[in-house]
Write a protein that holds these residues in place. Structure first.
Motif, PDB file in Angstrom:
ATOM      1  N   UNK A 116     -15.571  60.105  22.352  1.00 47.32           N
ATOM      2  CA  UNK A 116     -14.991  60.346  21.069  1.00 47.32           C
ATOM      3  C   UNK A 116     -13.592  59.773  21.196  1.00 47.32           C
ATOM      4  N   UNK A 117     -12.844  59.092  20.257  1.00 46.82           N
ATOM      5  CA  UNK A 117     -11.718  58.716  20.191  1.00 46.82           C
ATOM      6  C   UNK A 117     -10.606  59.725  19.316  1.00 46.82           C
ATOM      7  N   UNK A 118      -9.695  59.965  19.805  1.00 46.29           N
ATOM      8  CA  UNK A 118      -8.657  60.852  19.013  1.00 46.29           C
ATOM      9  C   UNK A 118      -7.278  59.985  19.225  1.00 46.29           C
ATOM     10  N   UNK A 119      -6.715  59.492  18.153  1.00 47.69           N
ATOM     11  CA  UNK A 119      -5.523  58.694  18.022  1.00 47.69           C
ATOM     12  C   UNK A 119      -4.272  59.400  17.688  1.00 47.69           C
ATOM     13  N   UNK A 120      -3.306  59.043  18.947  1.00 45.69           N
ATOM     14  CA  UNK A 120      -1.719  59.698  18.818  1.00 45.69           C
ATOM     15  C   UNK A 120      -1.051  59.236  17.541  1.00 45.69           C
ATOM     16  N   UNK A 121      -0.132  60.135  17.315  1.00 49.06           N
ATOM     17  CA  UNK A 121       0.759  59.545  16.095  1.00 49.06           C
ATOM     18  C   UNK A 121       1.396  58.438  16.668  1.00 49.06           C
ATOM     19  N   UNK A 122       1.971  57.453  15.726  1.00 48.65           N
ATOM     20  CA  UNK A 122       2.616  56.164  16.071  1.00 48.65           C
ATOM     21  C   UNK A 122       3.932  56.600  16.896  1.00 48.65           C
ATOM     22  N   UNK A 123       4.277  55.660  17.941  1.00 49.68           N
ATOM     23  CA  UNK A 123       5.676  55.980  18.462  1.00 49.68           C
ATOM     24  C   UNK A 123       5.810  57.206  19.088  1.00 49.68           C
ATOM     25  N   UNK A 124       4.860  57.863  19.848  1.00 45.72           N
ATOM     26  CA  UNK A 124       4.793  59.113  20.530  1.00 45.72           C
ATOM     27  C   UNK A 124       4.235  59.025  21.782  1.00 45.72           C
ATOM     28  N   UNK A 125       4.767  58.181  22.521  1.00 43.22           N
ATOM     29  CA  UNK A 125       4.078  58.044  24.165  1.00 43.22           C
ATOM     30  C   UNK A 125       4.488  59.322  24.903  1.00 43.22           C
ATOM     31  N   UNK A 126       5.249  60.180  24.505  1.00 47.58           N
ATOM     32  CA  UNK A 126       5.430  61.520  25.391  1.00 47.58           C
ATOM     33  C   UNK A 126       4.302  62.406  25.241  1.00 47.58           C
ATOM     34  N   UNK A 127       3.516  62.108  24.189  1.00 44.89           N
ATOM     35  CA  UNK A 127       2.064  62.952  24.081  1.00 44.89           C
ATOM     36  C   UNK A 127       0.984  62.551  25.186  1.00 44.89           C
ATOM     37  N   UNK A 128       1.193  61.309  25.472  1.00 45.15           N
ATOM     38  CA  UNK A 128       0.190  60.977  26.348  1.00 45.15           C
ATOM     39  C   UNK A 128       0.607  60.981  27.824  1.00 45.15           C
ATOM     40  N   UNK A 129      -0.456  61.755  28.464  1.00 39.24           N
ATOM     41  CA  UNK A 129      -0.079  62.337  29.934  1.00 39.24           C
ATOM     42  C   UNK A 129      -0.275  61.131  30.875  1.00 39.24           C
ATOM     43  N   UNK A 130      -0.939  59.938  30.324  1.00 36.76           N
ATOM     44  CA  UNK A 130      -0.875  58.878  31.505  1.00 36.76           C
ATOM     45  C   UNK A 130       0.416  58.087  31.487  1.00 36.76           C
ATOM     46  N   UNK A 131       1.307  58.347  30.223  1.00 34.19           N
ATOM     47  CA  UNK A 131       2.621  57.673  30.446  1.00 34.19           C
ATOM     48  C   UNK A 131       3.420  58.178  31.738  1.00 34.19           C
ATOM     49  N   UNK A 132       3.138  59.358  32.233  1.00 29.56           N
ATOM     50  CA  UNK A 132       3.811  60.005  33.533  1.00 29.56           C
ATOM     51  C   UNK A 132       3.444  59.270  34.631  1.00 29.56           C
ATOM     52  N   UNK A 133       2.161  58.824  34.435  1.00 28.24           N
ATOM     53  CA  UNK A 133       1.628  58.124  35.758  1.00 28.24           C
ATOM     54  C   UNK A 133       2.568  56.811  35.931  1.00 28.24           C
ATOM     55  N   UNK A 134       2.620  55.930  34.655  1.00 24.87           N
ATOM     56  CA  UNK A 134       3.497  54.926  34.769  1.00 24.87           C
ATOM     57  C   UNK A 134       4.991  54.989  35.317  1.00 24.87           C
ATOM     58  N   UNK A 135       5.327  56.249  34.614  1.00 24.47           N
ATOM     59  CA  UNK A 135       6.640  56.432  35.011  1.00 24.47           C
ATOM     60  C   UNK A 135       6.899  56.616  36.477  1.00 24.47           C
ATOM     61  N   UNK A 136       6.109  57.415  37.028  1.00 26.38           N
ATOM     62  CA  UNK A 136       6.012  57.652  38.412  1.00 26.38           C
ATOM     63  C   UNK A 136       5.739  56.705  39.147  1.00 26.38           C
ATOM     64  N   UNK A 137       4.942  55.704  39.038  1.00 25.14           N
ATOM     65  CA  UNK A 137       4.678  54.596  39.971  1.00 25.14           C
ATOM     66  C   UNK A 137       5.826  53.436  39.779  1.00 25.14           C
ATOM     67  N   UNK A 138       6.567  53.454  38.388  1.00 23.34           N
ATOM     68  CA  UNK A 138       7.467  52.603  38.458  1.00 23.34           C
ATOM     69  C   UNK A 138       9.000  52.940  38.902  1.00 23.34           C
ATOM     70  N   UNK A 139       9.064  54.215  38.652  1.00 24.09           N
ATOM     71  CA  UNK A 139      10.385  54.810  39.066  1.00 24.09           C
ATOM     72  C   UNK A 139      10.394  55.350  40.551  1.00 24.09           C
ATOM     73  N   UNK A 140       9.423  55.588  41.024  1.00 26.93           N
ATOM     74  CA  UNK A 140       9.512  56.158  42.712  1.00 26.93           C
ATOM     75  C   UNK A 140       9.122  55.003  43.519  1.00 26.93           C
ATOM     76  N   UNK A 141       9.827  53.952  43.211  1.00 25.31           N
ATOM     77  CA  UNK A 141       9.699  52.511  43.942  1.00 25.31           C
ATOM     78  C   UNK A 141       8.440  52.209  44.373  1.00 25.31           C
ATOM     79  N   UNK A 142       7.160  52.422  43.874  1.00 21.33           N
ATOM     80  CA  UNK A 142       6.020  52.003  43.941  1.00 21.33           C
ATOM     81  C   UNK A 142       5.913  50.520  44.042  1.00 21.33           C
ATOM     82  N   UNK A 143       6.675  50.024  43.021  1.00 14.87           N
ATOM     83  CA  UNK A 143       6.655  48.534  42.719  1.00 14.87           C
ATOM     84  C   UNK A 143       8.046  47.928  42.780  1.00 14.87           C
ATOM     85  N   UNK A 144       8.883  48.858  42.676  1.00 14.40           N
ATOM     86  CA  UNK A 144      10.312  48.044  42.641  1.00 14.40           C
ATOM     87  C   UNK A 144      10.671  47.670  43.867  1.00 14.40           C
ATOM     88  N   UNK A 145      11.590  46.576  43.955  1.00 16.58           N
ATOM     89  CA  UNK A 145      12.128  45.825  45.291  1.00 16.58           C
ATOM     90  C   UNK A 145      10.913  45.220  46.052  1.00 16.58           C
TER      91      UNK A 145
END
Length: 153
Positions: free
Chosen positions: A98-127
Motif C-alpha cells: 500500500x502506498x502512503x504519500x508524504x506531504x509536498x516538499x518534505x524530503x526530511x520525512x523520508x529515511x531514504x534521503x539519508x542514504x543518498x546524503x551519506x553516499x554523496x557527502x561521504x565521498x562515495x562518489x565525489x572525486x
C-alpha cells in the motif's frame, strides 16, 4: 522509498593529501546517468534496492514487483513522495503493498534521503572518474551492498 540519480558528472570536493603534495583531481562532465531505487524499514534498517537505467513508471513497476516478491510474506506500507511515476495510472501495485504519500516538499520525512546524503557527502562518489556507465553501476551496487541496501538487481 526513494530514487536517486548517479552518473558520470563528478563533484569535486576537498580531500586529504600529504603536506608536501598538491591534490590533483580530474573533472568529468559526461551526461550519462543510472538510477537507484531503494526502500528502507525505519524500524529495522533492512533495505532493498535495484539499479535501473530509467526513472519512470515502468522502472517503478519493476521495483515494486521485485520488492513485493522479495518480501512476499509481508504486508508493506511504502512511504514515498509525490513523483509523477508514483501516482501514474499505469502503476501496477502488488497486493501486499500500500502506498502512503508524504506531504509536498518534505524530503526530511523520508529515511531514504539519508542514504543518498551519506553516499554523496561521504565521498562515495565525489572525486571519482568513471570510464563508463557500467562502472558507475558497479560502484553504486558495491556501495549499496556495503550500506546494506542490496537485494535487487
Amino acid at each position: 522509498e526513494d530514487e536517486a540519480r548517479f552518473g558520470r558528472i563528478n563533484n569535486l570536493t576537498r580531500c586529504w593529501v600529504p603536506k608536501t603534495e598538491r591534490a590533483e583531481i580530474e573533472r568529468q562532465l559526461i551526461r550519462e546517468y543510472t538510477y537507484a531505487y531503494t526502500a528502507v524499514c525505519p524500524q529495522t534498517g533492512e533495505a532493498y534496492s535495484i539499479i535501473s537505467p530509467f526513472n519512470n513508471t515502468s522502472a517503478m513497476n519493476t521495483f515494486l514487483h521485485e520488492f513485493s516478491s522479495h518480501f512476499k510474506h509481508n504486508r508493506i506500507i511504502l512511504t514515498l513522495d509525490g513523483a509523477g511515476w508514483h501516482k501514474s495510472k499505469d502503476l501496477k501495485l502488488p497486493n501486499n503493498i500500500r502506498l502512503l504519500f508524504l506531504p509536498p516538499y518534505s524530503p526530511q520525512l523520508n529515511p531514504v534521503e539519508n542514504i543518498w546524503d551519506y553516499m554523496r557527502e561521504q565521498k562515495q562518489f565525489n572525486n571519482h572518474i568513471f570510464k563508463s556507465i557500467d562502472h558507475v553501476e558497479e560502484h553504486l551496487q558495491q556501495k549499496l551492498w556495503q550500506w546494506g541496501g542490496g537485494g535487487g538487481t
